[in-house]
Structure formats: structure tokens, C-alpha cells
Design an enzyme around this catalytic site. Structure first.
Site, PDB file in Angstrom:
ATOM      1  CG  ASP A 108      -2.088   0.950   1.081  1.00 39.32           C
ATOM      2  OD1 ASP A 108      -2.330   1.439  -0.042  1.00 39.32           O
ATOM      3  OD2 ASP A 108      -2.756   1.230   2.098  1.00 39.32           O
ATOM      4  N   GLY A 109       0.322   2.340  -0.559  1.00 36.58           N
ATOM      5  CA  GLY A 109       0.975   3.644  -0.493  1.00 36.58           C
ATOM      6  C   GLY A 109       1.553   4.147  -1.809  1.00 36.58           C
ATOM      7  NE  ARG A 122      -1.444   6.703   1.321  1.00 35.46           N
ATOM      8  CZ  ARG A 122      -1.469   5.790   2.271  1.00 35.46           C
ATOM      9  NH1 ARG A 122      -1.204   6.125   3.526  1.00 35.46           N
ATOM     10  NH2 ARG A 122      -1.776   4.543   1.992  1.00 35.46           N
ATOM     11  CD1 TRP A 123       7.353   6.501  -2.538  1.00 35.93           C
ATOM     12  CD2 TRP A 123       6.923   6.743  -4.729  1.00 35.93           C
ATOM     13  NE1 TRP A 123       8.554   6.471  -3.215  1.00 35.93           N
ATOM     14  CE2 TRP A 123       8.323   6.614  -4.550  1.00 35.93           C
ATOM     15  CE3 TRP A 123       6.420   6.900  -6.023  1.00 35.93           C
ATOM     16  CZ2 TRP A 123       9.217   6.639  -5.617  1.00 35.93           C
ATOM     17  CZ3 TRP A 123       7.321   6.933  -7.085  1.00 35.93           C
ATOM     18  CH2 TRP A 123       8.705   6.796  -6.872  1.00 35.93           C
ATOM     19  CB  THR A 173     -13.197  -7.525  -4.482  1.00 37.23           C
ATOM     20  OG1 THR A 173     -12.639  -8.831  -4.390  1.00 37.23           O
ATOM     21  CG2 THR A 173     -14.573  -7.595  -5.099  1.00 37.23           C
ATOM     22  CG  ASN A 200      -7.859  -1.906  -5.105  1.00 36.30           C
ATOM     23  OD1 ASN A 200      -6.950  -2.710  -4.887  1.00 36.30           O
ATOM     24  ND2 ASN A 200      -8.088  -0.889  -4.279  1.00 36.30           N
ATOM     25  NE  ARG A 210      -7.654   2.157  -5.439  1.00 36.39           N
ATOM     26  CZ  ARG A 210      -6.435   2.262  -4.933  1.00 36.39           C
ATOM     27  NH1 ARG A 210      -5.452   2.694  -5.687  1.00 36.39           N
ATOM     28  NH2 ARG A 210      -6.196   1.942  -3.680  1.00 36.39           N
TER      29      ARG A 210
END
Ligand code: IPE
Ligand code: IPE
Ligand code: MG
Length: 245
Positions: A19-20, A23-24, A65, A67, A70
Site C-alpha cells: 500500500d501507499g 501517496r508516494w 475486489t 479496487n 477506483r
């Protein structure tokens, strides 16, 4: 750090919630997709380090599932990145003796992704090094729903009795039926939740959370997680004294 790790207490199966990425990228002033593109370097390093340490299975949560909800452009960019990775990483997997498998609702994935995934799984199926198990269009509740349906069908068809529905029988109807439960779960990016990952399988998994964002995750972070795991006392409901005796 590797020197401090007890080679006799390496988890056989590690599950990772990668995860992330978004944001990265945002921290760098870039689009979220930029983060997804940089996830691959972390995957490579993690797989190599896991193999070096003797970990047998690494289950990577790549797409849930949930995701699917998005924005469509992010979903399609993610699929494209994954398809390209199957193609670009195959020679490395073959060279490094890595075996690729997948769990999840594979039939819901784009056709070309299914084809490339199938080819990678086929080509690497006899490899004896670390097994990389990708969770794609996967969620724990989806998996349990499938298992309940499959069992119900067998009962209705007279192939199974209600008494035969045991914990072992349920586990054997899950996508993970040919692997042990993970001893260790790692989640990056500082979120302290399971997000519908291996719900049944994680009943006694040790949980490890780190603030590192997935694209920055490297060998040393995996080693730190394993070291932390090795300091824990896994009691499985017993007392500490019982475990030590
Ligand atoms: C993980 O990174 C990758 C997927 C869920 C596919 P995110 O895309 O969730 O990144 P953040 O959590 O928004 O930073
Ligand atoms: C979990 O990450 C799923 C994957 C890493 C593939 P999310 O970013 O989707 O989880 P939530 O929505 O923050 O719980
Ligand atoms: Mg996220």
C-alpha cells in the site's frame, strides 16, 4: 541486519499488503499512476530477499475486489502496468527459479491480462525457488462466498454431507488450498487495517505495520519485519508458560 535473523525461524509464508503507491507519487508532485509504476522495483527486491532468506511463499495483494471502484483510468493503467510486468519479468523469474501463481477472481480480469498471467504461471510452474502468489481481484469475503457456494452445491448434489463441513473442508475450498496460512502479514504505508485480505487464513497471523510507502520498500524492510516477527511469542491460545515448556 540479515546476520541477526535466525535462519531456523523463517516464516514459510509471508503475505504483503503493498500500500501507499498513490501517496508516494503525490508526495513527489506526480500522478498516482507514477507510484504504481514504481511498485515493481519494490516487488523485485522483496522477492529476491525473500528467496535468499528461504521464505517459501510470498502472497502479494496487488488488486482487491474493492479496487474496481477506483476511477476507470487508474484501473486501466494498473492493469496495463501488471500486463507489462508479466511480460518484462518473465525472463528474470525463469532465471531466478521463481514460481508465479495467482488467487482471486481471475475471470474478471481483462482478457490480455489473463493470457499473460496464464503464460507466466505455465512457464514457471516447475520452478522450485520462492513462490510468488499474486492476489488479483481478490478479497477474503469474495473467496469465502465462493467457498460457501461450492460446498452448498456439493451438499445439494449429495457429494458431501453437512457433517463433513469441517474447518479443513472449508480451507480446502479456498483459493489458498495448496498453501499453509501466512505466519506473517506486512502492510506498508501506515494504515492499520486488513482491507479484506486473507480473512480466514490470517486467524493466527502475526501482523506487522510499517510507515514505509510500498515503492520505497526494500530488502532491509523485509528483514526488519522478519526480525520483529522472530521476537514474538506465538501462543495460539495457550499460556506463555505452556509455549516455553
Ligand atoms: C496500493 O497503493 C496499490 C493498490 C491498491 C492497487 P494505493 O494506490 O492504494 O496508494 P495510496 O494508498 O492511495 O497511497
Ligand atoms: C489494499 O489497499 C489493497 C491492495 C494493496 C491491493 P487499499 O489502498 O485498496 O486499501 P484501503 O482502501 O485503504 O483500505
Ligand atoms: Mg491504498
Amino acid at each position: 541486519m540479515k546476520e541477526s535473523i535466525d535462519s531456523t525461524k523463517i516464516p514459510q509464508h509471508i503475505a504483503i499488503i503493498m500500500d501507499g503507491n498513490g501517496r508516494w507519487a503525490q508526495k513527489k508532485g506526480a500522478m498516482r499512476v507514477f507510484g504504481h509504476k514504481h511498485a515493481l522495483a519494490a516487488v523485485r527486491d522483496t522477492i529476491e530477499a525473500a528467496d535468499d532468506l528461504g521464505v517459501k511463499i510470498v502472497t502479494l495483494y496487488a488488486f482487491s475486489t474493492e479496487n474496481w471502484s477506483r476511477p476507470a483510468d487508474e484501473v486501466s493503467a494498473l492493469m496495463e502496468i501488471m500486463i507489462n510486468s508479466f511480460i518484462s519479468e518473465l525472463p528474470r523469474m525463469v532465471k531466478n527459479n521463481v514460481r508465479l501463481t495467482a488467487i482471486g477472481d481471475i475471470k474478471s480480469l481483462p482478457e490480455s491480462m489473463q493470457r499473460n498471467l496464464k503464460n507466466t504461471v505455465e512457464t514457471t510452474k516447475n520452478n522450485t525457488g520462492v513462490r510468488v502468489n499474486l492476489a488479483l481481484s481478490y478479497s477474503g469475503r469474495w473467496e469465502l462466498e465462493q467457498a460457501v457456494k461450492d460446498i452448498a452445491k456439493k451438499v445439494v448434489a449429495g457429494q458431501m454431507t453437512v457433517e463433513e463441513i469441517s474447518q479443513e473442508a472449508i480451507a480446502s475450498h479456498l483459493n489458498t488450498n495448496d498453501m499453509p496460512d501466512p505466519e506473517l502479514l506486512i502492510r506498508t504505508s501506515g494504515e492499520l487495517r486488513i482491507s479484506n485480505f486473507l480473512l480466514w487464513q490470517m486467524a493466527y497471523t502475526e501482523l506487522y505495520f510499517t510507515d514505509v510507502l510500498w515503492p520505497d520498500f526494500r530488502k532491509e524492510h523485509l528483514e526488519a519485519a522478519i526480525l520483529d516477527y522472530q521476537k514474538r511469542e506465538r501462543r495460539f491460545g495457550k499460556t506463555g508458560t505452556q509455549i516455553k515448556s
